[in-house]
Write an enzyme that holds these catalytic residues in place. Sequence first.
Site: not given
Length: 349
Positions: A75, A82, A188
């Site tokens: 990611g 990541v 979020d």
Amino acid sequence: MKAGPFSPGPRKRPNFSLNDIQQANPFNKFSNVVDLSGKLNFEGKAVLHSEGVDFGAGRKYNVKMGDFDPLKEIGRGQFGVVRQVFHRPTKVVMAMKEIRLQLDELQLNQILMELNVLHQAHCPYIVDFYGAFFIESCVYYCMEYMECGSLDRMFSIGCPEPVLSRIAYSMVRGLKFLKDQFSIIHRDVKPTNVLVNIKGEVKLCDFGVSGKLNASLARTRVGCENYMAPERIKEGATDKGYTVQSDIWSLGISLIETATGKYPYPLSGQPAHSMFVIMKDIVDGPSPSVDPAQYSPDCCDFIAACLRKEPKDRPSYAELLEHPFLTKYQAEDVDMAGWAQKGFENIQS
């Protein structure tokens, strides 16, 4: 000697002091946080260094870069990447999240918030935390590796109603845990912040913008606007504050997107030309829904309850857990592992 038009003229004393220069240096502003020894110090609450992290309550996690073998990038975001890594001492595959440190108070607060949540949140619906460390201006979090990645990566294989129910159950349990144990609102909630592993377990992640509730209210406007509740978008929202009911709205939007494979706004079906179009639709338009021809009345009712325009009209987490849409499928054998395996294979192909 008379000064000519191009001569420097008399030398003037600078109108700023050494103290002004020191104050202008952003490193000096945060010298109490980032010290010369290479540690990131959060006022005794946590100290990050190259050998791990020490929390103020006495808990320590000893992990360091030299203990890891990089496997692959999984990611990439605004502040870093990541990676899937292998931790040699424990022989555990982990996800390592790298955050490039910026001397910004908001980012430092987000780092501390995420550290606090991750190391205290022992819950099957929150991603596991293995430690963190700080080297060369980067913060590294070591977390449970969830093979299927975020929920949005599973959209392509579809989401049968029983699976959607189990996803909703896990998200509600995780959000309820944050509220009950830490008085925290996630702020979020969206498919990219919900992870799935090969066993079909569903867990929340990414708590950097989570907010501490003060008298049951939060006031700052952070998070992804696409999933914000109407009361968070309206003018004056930060003055009036908002509650965990705003996360319930985000839950409802996330479930529609997971069920249908697409974000439900704008409701006209036309492409949004700007974020303003979507935000106006969220505030002034009707709430989106799933097709009653494809989903049961219980499913439709659950999502509709999450997306009531007035926050006071939305159910609590406890009430959601008692809703028939969740209780029905908790009593059934839902093949979450089979669904996850199908998604994993699709991602790999």
